[in-house]
Design an enzyme around this catalytic site. Structure first.
Site, PDB file in Angstrom:
ATOM      1  N   ASN A   1      13.388  65.017  56.112  1.00 24.72           N
ATOM      2  CA  ASN A   1      13.790  64.535  57.433  1.00 24.72           C
ATOM      3  C   ASN A   1      13.496  63.044  57.588  1.00 24.72           C
ATOM      4  OD1 ASN A   1      14.523  65.127  60.377  1.00 24.72           O
ATOM      5  ND2 ASN A   1      12.512  64.172  60.599  1.00 24.72           N
ATOM      6  N   GLU A   2      14.499  62.275  58.033  1.00 28.27           N
ATOM      7  CA  GLU A   2      14.330  60.850  58.377  1.00 28.27           C
ATOM      8  C   GLU A   2      13.375  60.181  57.397  1.00 28.27           C
ATOM      9  OE1 GLU A   2      13.336  60.773  62.558  1.00 28.27           O
ATOM     10  OE2 GLU A   2      15.217  61.745  63.118  1.00 28.27           O
TER      11      GLU A   2
ATOM     12  N   GLU B   1      21.220  65.463  63.762  1.00 22.82           N
ATOM     13  CA  GLU B   1      20.438  65.510  64.997  1.00 22.82           C
ATOM     14  C   GLU B   1      21.137  64.632  66.012  1.00 22.82           C
ATOM     15  OE1 GLU B   1      16.321  64.433  65.021  1.00 22.82           O
ATOM     16  OE2 GLU B   1      15.821  65.683  63.276  1.00 22.82           O
TER      17      GLU B   1
ATOM     18  N   TRP C   1      19.150  68.440  68.711  1.00 25.74           N
ATOM     19  CA  TRP C   1      17.683  68.502  68.643  1.00 25.74           C
ATOM     20  C   TRP C   1      17.181  68.708  70.065  1.00 25.74           C
ATOM     21  CZ3 TRP C   1      14.193  68.547  64.667  1.00 25.74           C
ATOM     22  CH2 TRP C   1      12.844  68.480  65.043  1.00 25.74           C
TER      23      TRP C   1
ATOM     24  N   TYR D   1      20.884  58.887  68.090  1.00 22.73           N
ATOM     25  CA  TYR D   1      20.108  58.738  69.320  1.00 22.73           C
ATOM     26  C   TYR D   1      20.519  57.420  69.983  1.00 22.73           C
ATOM     27  CZ  TYR D   1      17.437  62.809  67.817  1.00 22.73           C
ATOM     28  OH  TYR D   1      17.074  64.074  67.438  1.00 22.73           O
TER      29      TYR D   1
ATOM     30  N   ARG E   1      18.869  74.674  61.955  1.00 21.29           N
ATOM     31  CA  ARG E   1      18.125  73.767  61.071  1.00 21.29           C
ATOM     32  C   ARG E   1      16.646  74.023  61.333  1.00 21.29           C
ATOM     33  NH1 ARG E   1      16.699  68.006  61.819  1.00 21.29           N
ATOM     34  NH2 ARG E   1      16.524  66.966  59.786  1.00 21.29           N
TER      35      ARG E   1
ATOM     36  N   HIS F   1      21.517  60.854  62.222  1.00 24.27           N
ATOM     37  CA  HIS F   1      20.880  61.268  63.465  1.00 24.27           C
ATOM     38  C   HIS F   1      21.273  60.276  64.554  1.00 24.27           C
ATOM     39  CE1 HIS F   1      17.480  63.652  61.237  1.00 24.27           C
ATOM     40  NE2 HIS F   1      18.715  64.026  60.903  1.00 24.27           N
TER      41      HIS F   1
END
Length: 526
Positions: A150-151, A247, A276, A220, A74, A218
């Site tokens: 992205n985000e 991610e 990531w 996290y 990516r 993503h």
């Protein structure tokens, strides 16, 4: 009148063109929860992100990422929030992906944190960027997925909201001729903790005229328990929609993600994941670097976990069939020969082995320690290892890899000990297992090399037999055993060694059935 005539002429031309066959595929595409290549082969992403827009000269990263078995990269791009990546640059990125047999997920980072972070772009602006570099992307649908932004929304409410803005960006790209698979990131800095993407995914998917949109979460700190991870993945499974973990990390400032569950569930469910990120992180998350200073030989603990750990990339990645991968060729290469060790220093050694054969061709070789840690990859049957620890015993083996991504069985193990940190003089010794059977094996040769600048008239090699192993024979050396420590001294005819000259001896040992350990800790003295 001219514009009306032109419009009617175009309409007439369209009406007399033959219709495209139903279900005709253009490149990578969605089918239910799966991502397929144009030939119908399922493709599951395994890879990482590379911050190209900030490190545009680090183009070796593409080959290095591929060397660790990734099938996808990516790539971070910018349309102006940072130095813009031109169409020519994007074309070069795509070429690098193809050269290294990677599927290219191109993402526009300008949208990160819109509504909360100053300077962030809208998804509409992101769509405009993709249109501006369209010349680099048309015709690359087999190789490229366009990750629109992205985000694209932070934690604040924005107008239009995530679903409306995402749908509009998808439709704008389709109207402008993009036939690629599109990827859309969740709001809440990609983590969707409010469930916005989860709850409106069907509406967004149906807004795509091509029905070729992939959703990206993503993971996290929000995803620090197995229950949270499974609940989110289950929602998309129930909805029958395609999801990837676009991610994730092993740690984060907002909490401690459960990377073990993330990776295990992705593998068991057949979902793609992209860690990531390769290198160059800043702003307090430098710990997310997978290699230090873009050096593939300096994997961090996170890099080791992602690439070489349980459910990691090396163990689960399959190269895209467009590059000759997938399951179309199930035959692995033949097993490489036992590595012969030479040129031992305090921080490295050279390994050489008999080459493997394969029906579609050997693409390369991968070198591991006995614990499964990667020491590097090479396209030939020789490698010079660097970055090893001084005065350390190593047991290493090799696996071959073919163009379809299949790996061979591991070669027999070779053992050697690096020189001490002050090393330069003296001699070195390294043993190679030549053959083995259920309750025994032969180590031959044990190579003794004079690494000093003057001739030697004698040498003594010591090494350790694994517990339960017994020495049953030896040749070309006077050998004694004390416990599990073996001492081998030169005979009258092989003690004299000129600088850089070598000699060898051999031994046979017995062991309990099923115990595949080999001697280790070879050291040499005058």
């Amino acid at each position: 009148m001219k514009s009306l005539f032109t419009a009617l002429a175009v309409l007439a031309a369209v009406l007399i063109l033959p219709a495209a066959p139903a279900g005709a595929a253009t490149g990578l595409r969605v089918s239910g929860t799966k991502i397929l290549e144009s030939n119908g082969q399922e493709f599951v992403m395994r890879g990482t992100s590379h911050a190209h827009t900030w490190y545009a000269t680090q183009t070796k990263a593409f080959a290095d990422i591929k060397s660790l078995k990734a099938n996808t990269v990516r790539v971070v791009l910018s349309g102006g929030r940072w130095t813009a990546n031109t169409a020519a640059d994007v074309a070069n990125v795509v070429a690098l992906c193809k050269q290294n047999k990677l599927i290219c997920v191109l993402e526009n980072h300008d949208t990160t944190g819109y509504g909360e972070q100053s300077g962030a772009y809208t998804l509409d602006q992101a769509a405009n960027y993709w249109i501006s570099v369209k010349s680099a992307l048309v015709g690359q649908e087999d190789y490229v997925i366009v990750n629109i932004g992205n985000e694209p929304v932070g934690n604040n409410a924005v107008t239009p909201g995530w679903a409306a803005a995402t749908s509009a960006a998808i439709q704008k790209l389709r109207t402008n001729g993009f036939e690629h698979a599109l990827m859309v990131d969740a709001p809440n800095w990609g983590q969707d903790w409010q469930g916005t993407m989860r709850d409106s995914a069907r509406t967004v998917f149906d807004s795509d005229p091509a029905k070729n949109t992939i959703f990206s979460i993503h993971m996290y700190g929000v995803y620090d328990t197995a229950a949270e991870i499974n609940a989110y993945l289950d929602a998309f499974k129930t909805a029958g929609l395609p999801l990837v973990i676009g991610e994730f990390g092993f740690n984060h400032s907002d909490g401690d993600p459960d990377e073990d569950t993330i990776m295990a569930q992705a593998v068991s469910r057949g979902l793609g994941y992209l860690g990531w990120s390769w290198s160059g992180n800043g702003g307090g998350v430098e710990y997310l670097d997978q290699v230090t200073n873009f050096d593939v030989t300096q994997l961090t603990s996170w890099g080791q976990r992602l690439f070489n750990g349980a459910n990691g990339i090396a163990a689960t990645s399959k190269q895209a069939s467009i590059y000759g991968g997938g399951t179309t060729d199930p035959t692995p290469p033949s097993t490489p020969g036992t590595p012969a060790v030479s040129n031992i220093t305090s921080s490295g050694a050279t390994l050489t082995w008999t080459a493997s054969t394969d029906n579609v061709g050997v693409a390369g070789y991968d070198v591991y320690t006995s614990t499964g840690t990667s020491l590097g990859s090479t396209a030939t049957n020789s490698i010079t290892l660097t970055g090893l620890s001084a005065a350390t015993a190593y047991q290493v083996y090799v696996k071959a890899r073919d163009a379809a991504g299949n790996q061979s069985a591991q070669s027999p193990t070779a053992s050697f000990t690096t020189l001490s940190g002050g090393g330069g003089g003296g001699c070195t010794a390294a043993g190679t297992v030549q053959s083995q059977w259920g309750n025994g094996y032969v180590v031959q040769p044990v190579t003794v090399t004079n690494t000093s600048t003057s001739a030697k008239t004698s040498w003594t090699v010591t090494f350790t037999l694994p517990a339960g192993h017994t020495l049953t024979g030896s040749w070309n050396a006077a050998v004694t055993v004390s416990g599990q420590t073996v001492t081998a001294k030169n005979l009258s005819y092989n003690g004299t060694l000129a600088p850089n000259a070598s000699t060898s001896f051999g031994l046979q040992a017995g062991r309990p059935n099923g115990n595949t350990s080999v001697p280790s800790g070879y050291t040499c003295a005058n």
